[in-house]
Motif scaffolding. Sequence first.
Motif: not given
Lengths: 318, 443
Positions: B141-150, B348-351
């Motif tokens: 999915a490529g969930f942004p890390t800063h969202v996960k950490l918030a 991309t970033k997720q690969n």
Amino acid sequence: MSKLVVTSSPHIHDGRTSRSIMLDVVIALIPVIIASAILFGPRALLVVAVTTAACVLSEYTACRILKKPVSTNDLTAVITGILLALNLPVSIPLWMAVIGGIIAIVIIKQMFGGVGQNFVNPAIAGRIVLLISFASYMSNWSKPFSYLNSSADAISSVSAVTAATPLATMEAGGELPSLINMFLGVRPGCLGETCALAIIIGGIYLVIRKVITPVIPLCFIGTTVILTWLMGGDPLYHLLGGGLLLGAVFMATDYTTSPVTTKGKVIYAIGCGVITSVIRMYASLPEGVSYSILLMNILVPHIETLTAPKTFGYKGAE
Amino acid sequence: MNNVIQPARKIKGGAKAPHFKRTAEMESVVMPAPEMVVIPMQQHIGAPCKPTVKAGDNVLVGQVIGDTDAFVSAPIHSSISGKVKSIGSILLSNGKKCDAIYIENDGKGEFFREIRPVEIKSKADLLAAARASGIVGIGGAGFPTHVKLAIKDDMNVDTLIINGAECEPYITSDYRESIESPERIIAGMEMVMKQLNISRGIVGIESNKPQGIAAIKKCLEQNTSVDIDIIELPAMYPHGAEKMLIYAATGRQVPMGGLPSDIGCIVMNITSVSVLYHYISTGKPLFRKRLTVDGGAIKEPKNVFAPIGTRISDIVEFCGGFKGEPTKLLLGGPMMGISQYDLEMPITKQNNAIIALTEKETFVTLEQPCIRCGRCLCVCPMSLMPVTIERSAKIGDTAALKKLSVSNCMECGCCAFACPSMRPLTQYMKDAKNILMRKGTSK
């Protein structure tokens, strides 16, 4: 650069195919077929060949007429044919065996949608139709090894030396074969049901090859043994005397007509055991394995719905 | 404390997928930046970024070239230095269209001048750094890390789990991370645990990665100030799935439709936490990825550091090109990866992997009738009933699909991997989810 194949994931497979599973079932049945040939003579092989041919030809013809892809290659019709033969007496007239095969494949299997769609086990339904239609032929039991003494051609002639099955003997009273003979199959009965040893070998092979789990055979057999004992029967003769082992290992475990859930398998197998015991001990029939499986087959969709597993995390943290 | 321990729970089901980890011993190599990169503006779940540069601009490595005000998003940086050639639309492999920035390499590889170490004094600093680093999850999915950490303070998150399971066949990029930079992983964990006030850290690694376990263990022995354990997971797919990893590590089950934080856990990929620390200590954002390039059709399998936006064809060329004709080309592993139709697709970033399969390795689905063997139930780690879900989906029975909890399916692929009738069950699961979603929105 030529064409790249684009499909949904996953892109690899474990290599196990339906055909290889069915081939394993056929392999597991070989000891039982060999035992039946030793016990009841070469005619046993003829019966197996005739029902198998009838089933495969019926499958081919039905698929062509119904304009479906021909599914004889998946070996399921072969298994139905072998199992049907193993549920017949050696003396069965061959045309009856053919009718059994046609009923099993055309009516029970193909008319309900083919492989994976039939609501009852085709071989059992075929056997029951024959049992009801031709009761006397279907209970004309030959004594093991009597083919050695008959003077005429062993394949074509029907042995005259008949006897009652151990279950019928128990109901009527009379002398029973020794337990070791029962285990080895030296007693009257259907082709494939008598030799416990061969059935157990086949069953162990199926479990090792992960074709079946032991849940259904163990629950089915366990329930029958315990219940017949509680109802005053001799549990060992009930274990070895009828079609219990063949039914529990090869018929009740049929994928299509047994539940896919483990809990469902337990309920289904116990149900088979209860019905078998009640028929054997209280009904006018000596044997009830086929009827019990048939009746429980019909309940499978409901058992499955009731035993659907709870998904991961269905009620939060453990 | 700081030990290699066994999993708390055994996961149900799973597939005995082959490992094929032949690149495990291959040290990562940095590939030279290609002539041109194509950087899509959607490399994460959430709002796409808007280009902050225009055609003709000169950009440097690590310079922000796409950003947005939306919370669920992550900025996108240039991966090479050069000139923006154009900005156009691109069709991504997931079937969605977005803007992409085409940058021509000037060959200088110059870093953006504002790149410098970041000081982390508070949770807000950490979150800002996580956002600025551009890191997103790699779980598809490529969930942004800063969202996960918030996480909110009242959520009682007590465990940080680092996902180094890498259960997909072929892929060894995370394994290489744990061997090549274990100290960054531990330092990153320490920082996250300190700022988010998390008491326990767990690194989950499958048992077929002994060198990774050893490297991290050695690192932990030199640093006893934090409570971090290594969990040696059985080498069985899908231990790297977030919910499975949490269950194996802690015995907690993420509730259906919930998030790991609901049960006090945060899961970060082992490379993500390492890159996060790298950003904090150097200021270099996520501008390149380590990719495992493997499969029978690749001449020289490698672990390659490639700038984000490098086209697959350039990476394959760096690995010696194709050996024969590839029949299937995957971004990601063979269990969950997406098959590509175009070699010009940028990474991309997720690969984390490019897998090129030969005709022999390509499994062709010749769908046969279901024999109801129940294997799909046995292998489903989420305890779903794929066989029943397929039937319900085909007749559009949404009530049944809801009851069968199909939305809990994580599309791990075990059911289709094990189906002896070669049915594309995972695809049917996706269809079933879509049917439910369409019905849900039309009401």
